[in-house]
Scaffold this motif. Structure first.
Motif, short mmCIF file in Angstrom:
data_model
loop_
_atom_site.label_atom_id
_atom_site.label_comp_id
_atom_site.label_asym_id
_atom_site.label_seq_id
_atom_site.Cartn_x
_atom_site.Cartn_y
_atom_site.Cartn_z
N ASP A 189 1.08 -1.61 -0.25
CA ASP A 189 0.00 -0.24 -0.01
C ASP A 189 0.60 0.99 0.40
O ASP A 189 2.11 0.96 0.49
CB ASP A 189 -1.31 0.47 1.54
N GLU A 190 0.07 2.45 -0.33
CA GLU A 190 1.38 3.44 -0.84
C GLU A 190 0.71 4.35 -0.16
O GLU A 190 -0.75 5.20 -0.68
CB GLU A 190 1.99 3.56 -2.00
N VAL A 191 0.69 5.31 0.48
CA VAL A 191 0.17 6.33 1.56
C VAL A 191 1.18 7.80 0.68
O VAL A 191 1.96 7.65 1.30
CB VAL A 191 0.38 6.45 2.85
N ILE A 192 0.39 8.94 0.14
CA ILE A 192 1.29 10.16 -0.42
C ILE A 192 1.26 10.76 0.52
O ILE A 192 -0.32 11.64 0.72
CB ILE A 192 0.87 10.03 -1.56
N LEU B 206 4.30 -1.10 3.86
CA LEU B 206 3.09 0.29 3.60
C LEU B 206 4.29 1.30 3.48
O LEU B 206 5.09 1.64 4.16
CB LEU B 206 2.52 0.20 5.13
N LEU B 207 4.12 1.78 2.48
CA LEU B 207 5.18 2.98 1.77
C LEU B 207 4.48 4.22 1.93
O LEU B 207 3.27 4.65 1.70
CB LEU B 207 5.36 3.14 0.49
N PHE B 208 5.00 5.55 3.29
CA PHE B 208 4.97 6.48 3.29
C PHE B 208 6.11 7.64 2.72
O PHE B 208 6.57 7.69 2.97
CB PHE B 208 4.86 7.12 4.48
N ASP B 209 5.04 7.86 1.53
CA ASP B 209 5.73 8.71 -0.11
C ASP B 209 4.97 10.47 0.57
O ASP B 209 4.69 10.29 1.21
CB ASP B 209 5.38 8.22 -1.05
N GLU B 210 6.41 10.70 0.17
CA GLU B 210 6.50 12.32 0.09
C GLU B 210 6.16 12.78 1.22
O GLU B 210 5.83 14.04 2.26
CB GLU B 210 5.39 13.34 -0.30
N ILE B 211 6.83 12.44 2.65
CA ILE B 211 6.93 12.33 3.65
C ILE B 211 8.00 13.69 4.39
O ILE B 211 7.47 14.71 4.72
CB ILE B 211 7.88 11.23 4.54
N THR B 212 8.54 14.18 2.95
CA THR B 212 9.65 15.65 3.16
C THR B 212 8.32 16.54 2.36
O THR B 212 9.28 17.69 2.55
CB THR B 212 10.33 15.31 2.70
N ASN B 213 7.44 16.06 2.34
CA ASN B 213 6.75 17.60 1.42
C ASN B 213 5.52 17.28 2.78
O ASN B 213 4.20 18.49 2.14
CB ASN B 213 6.22 17.20 0.00
N ALA B 214 5.56 16.39 3.67
CA ALA B 214 4.32 16.98 4.60
C ALA B 214 4.54 17.49 5.55
O ALA B 214 5.41 17.99 5.66
CB ALA B 214 4.40 15.54 5.26
N VAL C 160 7.97 1.89 5.50
CA VAL C 160 9.00 2.50 4.33
C VAL C 160 8.43 4.12 4.04
O VAL C 160 7.72 4.15 4.33
CB VAL C 160 9.26 2.04 3.43
N ALA C 161 9.59 5.00 4.61
CA ALA C 161 9.20 6.10 4.09
C ALA C 161 10.05 7.14 2.85
O ALA C 161 11.26 5.72 2.61
CB ALA C 161 8.83 6.81 5.80
N ALA C 162 9.65 7.38 2.07
CA ALA C 162 10.90 7.92 0.93
C ALA C 162 10.31 9.25 1.23
O ALA C 162 8.60 9.96 0.98
CB ALA C 162 10.05 7.47 -0.44
N GLY C 163 11.17 10.27 0.02
CA GLY C 163 11.05 12.03 -0.14
C GLY C 163 12.25 12.49 -0.41
O GLY C 163 13.94 11.48 -0.28
#
Length: 182
Positions: A7-10, A51-59, A88-91
């Protein structure tokens, strides 16, 4: 390679309040499903889930704080996160020129393992370009001019710089033009 659910959460699209439930893409049905965070915690998970938490640095900071708590305690809304769930977090980095901000010191110290990733030409060709049928002319060019796969310079005033995503977009645009000309 892995038989995991995904799953991906932006994160940049949500407020801290909305983290009580999220709309998550179902990649098989190509629909959005509402997941109260209790379901994201594992619930009926039979196999591991990434579970990817994407764009963490834009949140927003309050969203980052809410996720930070989940990373640290492995609890969301009072529910324990199943041990089969991997966060997993990405940004982008704050220096990338992509409106990203630095993560808090608390987030970086003990809650996340930070990995700076840079593309490898052979991996991109063998594991992405060829399996996704990227135009052979693009693959040939990148094979010949390896440094052209990725030359991102955030301080540059150039409108475009080569990136893996940019080459994939060029291929998609080329495919559209080819389809229309036939």
């Amino acid at each position: 390679m892995f038989d995991w659910d995904y799953d991906e959460v932006i994160l940049s699209r949500y407020s801290a309040v909305e983290l009580q439930g999220l709309f998550v893409p179902n990649h098989q049905s190509k629909t959005l499903e509402h997941y109260p965070l209790r379901r994201i915690t594992g619930g009926d998970t039979k196999k591991p889930k990434l579970l990817l938490f994407d764009e963490i640095t834009n949140a927003e900071e309050d969203v980052q704080a809410a996720i930070q708590s989940a990373f640290q305690s492995r609890m969301i809304e009072g529910c324990k996160v199943d041990d089969k769930i991997m966060f997993v977090a990405a940004g982008n980095g704050a220096d990338d020129g992509c409106n990203a901000q630095d993560l808090s010191r608390a987030m970086l110290e003990g809650r996340l393992l930070t990995i700076n990733h840079y593309p490898d030409v052979d991996d991109w060709i063998n594991k992405f370009a060829e399996p996704n049928k990227i135009n052979p002319y693009i693959i040939s060019y990148i094979s010949w001019q390896k440094e052209s796969l990725y030359k991102f310079d955030p301080s540059s005033s150039d409108d475009a710089q080569p990136t893996c995503r940019g080459w994939a977009k060029l291929d998609a645009g080329h495919s559209i033009i080819q389809d229309e000309s036939q």
